[in-house]
Design a protein around this motif. Structure first.
Motif, short mmCIF file in Angstrom:
data_model
loop_
_atom_site.label_atom_id
_atom_site.label_comp_id
_atom_site.label_asym_id
_atom_site.label_seq_id
_atom_site.Cartn_x
_atom_site.Cartn_y
_atom_site.Cartn_z
N HIS A 288 0.85 -1.20 0.00
CA HIS A 288 0.00 0.00 0.00
C HIS A 288 0.88 1.24 0.00
N ASP B 20 -6.64 -5.59 4.03
CA ASP B 20 -6.54 -6.03 2.64
C ASP B 20 -5.86 -7.40 2.58
N ARG C 168 -7.33 -10.98 1.20
CA ARG C 168 -6.63 -11.75 0.16
C ARG C 168 -6.21 -13.13 0.66
N ALA D 9 -9.24 -3.40 -1.51
CA ALA D 9 -9.32 -2.75 -0.20
C ALA D 9 -10.50 -1.81 -0.09
N ALA E 23 -12.95 -1.34 4.59
CA ALA E 23 -11.94 -0.40 4.13
C ALA E 23 -12.27 1.01 4.61
N THR F 265 -3.32 0.84 -3.69
CA THR F 265 -3.01 -0.53 -3.36
C THR F 265 -2.43 -1.25 -4.55
N THR G 48 -1.01 -5.39 -5.07
CA THR G 48 -1.02 -6.64 -4.33
C THR G 48 -0.23 -7.70 -5.07
#
Length: 183
Positions: free
Chosen positions: A30, A138, A142, A162, A167, A176, A178
Motif C-alpha cells: 500500500h 486487505d 486476500r 481494499a 476499508a 493498493t 497486491t
C-alpha cells in the motif's frame, strides 16, 4: 516530552515485528500517494476455518514516524489473536483516527494505539497512521478471511480490493498494489 510522543518515537525508531518473514498467507503493498509513505505487509493465518488466528504480521514500512510506528503497534496488537478480535482492534483504531479528535481510544482494545489519538486532529496525518492497518485488512481479505466490519454481517471475497467492506473511506484510502500469497 509527552508520553504518547515517546511511544510513537520508540515504535518508529525500533519497530516491532519489522522485516518480511515467511511463511505467509498473503502479501500486499500500500502507498499513501499524498506523502509517499508505503508499506509491504504479509499476514500468516493459522488455526481452523472456524477460529482462524493471526499467526504473524511482518512488514517493510517506509515513511514518516507516524506511519512506521503505527504499523509496529498494529503488529503488536494483532499477532496471536483470533482474526475476529484483530478486526475489532482495527475498527477501534479506525474509529479513533477518523474521529477528528473526539475519541481518545480504548487502551484495552488498541494498546499503544491510543498514542495516535492526537493524529485524528490532522487529516493529512490520518492516512499515515491508517496505512498499515488498511494493508492488514486487505491482506486478510486476500488470505480468504471475512473482513466485514464487526457487527455488520457483510462479507468480502478473498479477491476483493481494499475498497470493499472494512476499508476506509475514499478520503483515507491509500493506493493498493497486491502480490499473491506464498506457495
Amino acid at each position: 516530552m509527552d508520553l504518547y510522543q515517546e511511544i510513537i518515537l520508540e515504535h518508529s525508531k525500533r519497530p516491532h515485528h519489522a522485516g518480511l518473514r515467511e511463511p505467509y498467507s498473503a502479501e500486499v503493498h500500500h502507498l499513501n500517494p499524498t506523502c509517499g509513505d508505503e508499506v509491504t505487509l504479509r499476514v500468516a493465518i493459522a488455526g481452523s476455518a472456524d477460529e482462524p488466528v493471526v499467526a504473524d504480521v511482518s512488514y517493510d514500512a517506509k515513511g514518516c514516524s507516524i506511519s512506521v510506528a503505527s504499523s509496529s503497534v498494529l503488529a503488536d496488537e494483532v499477532i496471536g489473536r483470533p482474526v475476529s478480535e484483530a478486526l475489532v482492534t482495527v475498527e477501534a483504531m479506525r474509529t479513533m483516527l477518523t474521529s477528528k479528535g473526539t475519541a481518545s481510544g480504548d487502551e484495552e482494545t488498541i494498546g499503544d494505539g491510543v498514542a495516535f489519538a492526537g493524529v485524528a486532529k490532522y487529516p493529512a496525518r490520518v492516512k499515515c497512521a491508517l496505512l498499515g492497518w488498511t494493508a492488514f485488512t486487505d491482506a486478510l481479505a486476500r488470505a480468504g478471511q471475512d473482513i466485514s466490519r464487526p457487527g455488520t454481517g457483510a462479507s468480502a471475497s478473498p479477491s476483493a480490493p481494499a475498497s470493499g467492506a472494512g476499508a476506509t473511506s475514499p478520503s483515507t484510502q491509500p493506493e493498493t498494489t497486491t502480490t499473491g500469497a506464498q506457495s
